[in-house]
Design a protein around this motif. Structure first.
Motif, PDB file in Angstrom:
ATOM      1  N   ASN A  51      87.376  63.594  48.920  1.00  0.00           N
ATOM      2  CA  ASN A  51      88.183  62.660  48.130  1.00  0.00           C
ATOM      3  C   ASN A  51      88.372  63.160  46.705  1.00  0.00           C
ATOM      4  O   ASN A  51      87.449  63.677  46.082  1.00  0.00           O
ATOM      5  N   LEU A  54      92.466  60.447  42.848  1.00  0.00           N
ATOM      6  CA  LEU A  54      93.705  59.817  43.304  1.00  0.00           C
ATOM      7  C   LEU A  54      93.555  59.270  44.715  1.00  0.00           C
ATOM      8  O   LEU A  54      93.933  58.124  44.985  1.00  0.00           O
ATOM      9  N   SER A  55      93.004  60.082  45.632  1.00  0.00           N
ATOM     10  CA  SER A  55      92.865  59.628  47.018  1.00  0.00           C
ATOM     11  C   SER A  55      91.898  58.450  47.122  1.00  0.00           C
ATOM     12  O   SER A  55      92.127  57.512  47.894  1.00  0.00           O
ATOM     13  N   ARG A  56      90.825  58.495  46.328  1.00  0.00           N
ATOM     14  CA  ARG A  56      89.888  57.364  46.348  1.00  0.00           C
ATOM     15  C   ARG A  56      90.557  56.097  45.822  1.00  0.00           C
ATOM     16  O   ARG A  56      90.344  55.003  46.358  1.00  0.00           O
ATOM     17  N   MET A  57      91.397  56.243  44.804  1.00  0.00           N
ATOM     18  CA  MET A  57      92.111  55.093  44.262  1.00  0.00           C
ATOM     19  C   MET A  57      93.120  54.546  45.272  1.00  0.00           C
ATOM     20  O   MET A  57      93.295  53.330  45.408  1.00  0.00           O
ATOM     21  N   LEU A  58      93.784  55.458  46.012  1.00  0.00           N
ATOM     22  CA  LEU A  58      94.741  55.023  47.029  1.00  0.00           C
ATOM     23  C   LEU A  58      94.032  54.283  48.166  1.00  0.00           C
ATOM     24  O   LEU A  58      94.520  53.250  48.638  1.00  0.00           O
ATOM     25  N   TRP A  59      92.894  54.801  48.599  1.00  0.00           N
ATOM     26  CA  TRP A  59      92.125  54.106  49.636  1.00  0.00           C
ATOM     27  C   TRP A  59      91.652  52.745  49.129  1.00  0.00           C
ATOM     28  O   TRP A  59      91.658  51.752  49.872  1.00  0.00           O
ATOM     29  N   SER A  61      93.007  50.779  46.671  1.00  0.00           N
ATOM     30  CA  SER A  61      94.093  49.810  46.506  1.00  0.00           C
ATOM     31  C   SER A  61      94.721  49.445  47.845  1.00  0.00           C
ATOM     32  O   SER A  61      94.967  48.254  48.129  1.00  0.00           O
ATOM     33  N   GLY A  62      94.987  50.451  48.689  1.00  0.00           N
ATOM     34  CA  GLY A  62      95.553  50.165  50.008  1.00  0.00           C
ATOM     35  C   GLY A  62      94.617  49.358  50.874  1.00  0.00           C
ATOM     36  O   GLY A  62      95.031  48.432  51.582  1.00  0.00           O
ATOM     37  N   LYS A 253      92.408  60.010  59.305  1.00  0.00           N
ATOM     38  CA  LYS A 253      91.436  60.630  58.403  1.00  0.00           C
ATOM     39  C   LYS A 253      90.129  60.913  59.127  1.00  0.00           C
ATOM     40  O   LYS A 253      89.480  61.941  58.868  1.00  0.00           O
TER      41      LYS A 253
END
Length: 550
Positions: A51, A54-59, A61-62, A253
């Motif tokens: 991660n 950015l990817s952690r933030m996307l996971w 929020s999503g 994933k």
């Protein structure tokens, strides 16, 4: 104000009673369970090693949106499942607010779970806030109903308590369900999702039981526009669609992670094979050197003069006493002394080289035997000694002092045999020891030291530390040191530490790095569950039938 919210007196005689549509109740439980499973799955994604921020933030929020939409949908379907002898309408503003609360609460829960290790105090405090948030979402949604509602205080308090307890359980299960092997994780997630779904529904329907619906003159003449069943199914379909997208993303994933684990294993075995070739190559060079020295000694030996001495004595055997007294004969003792010294020197050198030759051949045999044992060993937990695993890793890492000038200090605590995946542990240790070796060889430090330390932490974890006083790790590299593709070596591939971290996670352990900076050395700490083989072997043996097992 409290008198308007709580019902402190007896229930009014004209209160409105209702009945539940059990089909919608079951549908609400289905949505709650699906939401719980997605929440557990997304928690695992937050812990993925590759991660980025950015990817952690996307996971985060999503996941918050998907989880919040699912929980909100369950509560709204649960309210629609309650049939009363009158039409029902809902205020759009409070309904939207209740969903926003659900999303924010879900985001808070995922934010709390983003770290691998959570302190007990934070877990308890987070569970209380999460429970209060879910209760706020529920009662905000109830307030959106265009009718007068009062709540029985005791049952209201019970619903809030259930929400808090359910939240505590959810946080705990979210942590535990992402540990261990893939198959066991899926089973635990499914079981946890069913439990969490029941807990969420329990809170909702307890809250509904606390509500006392009081008729209103205006409300009795309101007209309904949408059939509750149609509205419930529509909401459920939308929620399941959102959850399906989240499920597809997490599953994809998970597949990538599984492939990474497979590659990590292959990379680990390739690393072992590379070490074997390197070590055997060094040993063969030493064998060849010793053989060359012995060959040169034998081919160019001065002891060939014994033949000339024999011929000379044989030539003068009839007048040997006269020859010995002659000017030439008197040199015989000195010549014999020279040959004797030569024999002693050559004999000592040949013995020394033969000893090295035998040692190197034995070293090759041990390396090959270790590699073969790792290659044919089943990838499962078995009884083993941590000290022996460290010694095998040292052997496979070619830590010969004559070549490296590295002093190895072993600080092994007395640890009973344990159950562990020997292949994975050895692969990790080889990688850590080789990295420490390279760090020490690049360092200008004169006294190069590698420290290997083992200990047991709280009788739950085995800690293995690999410390060196080499080149150290810059502060800016500490956050990405376990990232795939990251390397500081000129010919490195950036896969070793990433593969080691994945293998460690698969065993339910952790791999940490610490360095005070450039030139200050580094410490890598491997922690795996402490499964004492002595205690486990004392447990009653439970027979298993292997019939019909796949």
């Amino acid at each position: 104000m409290l008198n308007d919210f709580f019902l402190f007196g007896p229930v009014p005689a004209n209160h409105i009673s209702g009945t539940y549509d059990m089909r919608l109740v079951f549908l609400s439980y289905l949505v709650a369970t699906m939401s719980s499973y997605i929440a557990l799955d997304i928690t695992g994604r937050l812990h993925d090693l590759d991660n980025t921020k950015l990817s952690r933030m996307l996971w985060l929020s999503g996941g918050a949106f998907a989880m919040g939409a699912g929980i909100w949908s369950m509560h709204f379907i649960g309210m629609l499942a309650f049939n009363m002898p009158m039409p029902m309408t809902y205020g759009a503003d409070l309904t939207a607010l209740s969903m926003m609360i659900a999303v924010l609460v879900s985001g808070f829960a995922l934010f709390l779970l983003k770290d691998q290790v959570i302190q007990l105090v934070n877990l308890v405090f987070g569970g209380i806030l999460l429970g209060l948030g879910i209760a706020a979402m529920h009662y905000t949604g109830m307030a959106a109903m265009n009718m007068k509602i009062q709540y029985v205080p005791v049952i209201f308090g019970l619903s809030v308590l259930i929400a808090i307890l359910a939240s505590e359980a959810a946080l705990y299960l979210a942590l535990k369900s992402n540990e261990g092997r893939l198959r066991s994780r899926i089973r635990l997630k499914l079981m946890s999702a069913f439990i969490m779904g029941a807990a969420i529904c329990g809170m909702h329907y307890t809250g509904m039981a606390a509500a006392v619906f009081i008729p209103d003159a205006v409300m009795l003449h309101q007209a309904t526009t949408i059939n509750p069943q149609i509205l419930s199914i529509t909401i459920a379909l939308v929620a399941l669609f959102i959850l399906s997208i989240a499920f597809a993303a997490t599953t994809y994933k998970e597949i990538l992670n599984f492939q990474a684990i497979k590659l990590a294993h292959q990379g680990g075995m390739a690393e072992v094979a590379t070490n074997v070739l390197h070590n055997v190559g060094n040993a063969l060079n030493n064998i060849n050197m010793s053989a060359s020295i012995i060959e040169k000694c034998v081919m160019n030996t001065e002891l060939s003069g014994l033949t000339d001495l024999h011929d000379l004595i044989e030539k003068h055997k009839n007048n040997l006493s006269e020859f010995v007294s002659s000017s030439r004969g008197v040199q015989l003792p000195g010549y014999i002394k020279i040959l004797s010294d030569c024999w002693q020197n050559e004999n000592a050198m040949i013995k020394r080289e033969l000893s090295r030759l035998i040692s190197n051949i034995e070293h090759v045999r041990e390396i090959v035997a270790t590699q073969q044992s790792l290659s044919i060993m089943p990838h499962m937990e078995q009884e083993t000694c941590i000290d022996e695993l460290l010694d095998e890793a040292i052997l496979m890492s070619d830590m010969n002092y004559e070549r490296t000038k590295i002093v190895i200090q072993k600080k092994y605590e007395k640890v009973s045999p344990v159950y562990a995946n020997k292949v994975k542990v050895v692969q990790i240790l080889i990688n850590l020891i080789r990295n420490a070796k390279h760090s020490l060889l690049e360092s200008k430090e004169q006294n190069k030291v590698l420290i290997l330390k083992t200990s047991v932490i709280n009788n739950k974890l085995i800690s293995i530390q690999v410390a060196d006083n080499g080149v150290g790790i810059p502060a800016e590299n500490m956050q990405k040191i376990f990232t795939h593709g990251f390397t500081t070596k000129r010919n490195g591939h950036g896969f070793g530490l990433h593969a080691s971290a994945i293998a460690c996670k698969e065993m339910g352990g952790s791999l940490k790095a610490y360095s005070e900076g450039v030139g200050r050395g580094a410490v890598f700490t491997l922690e795996i569950p402490y499964k004492n083989a002595c205690r486990m072997n004392m447990r009653p043996f439970k027979q298993r039938s292997f019939l019909n097992e796949d």
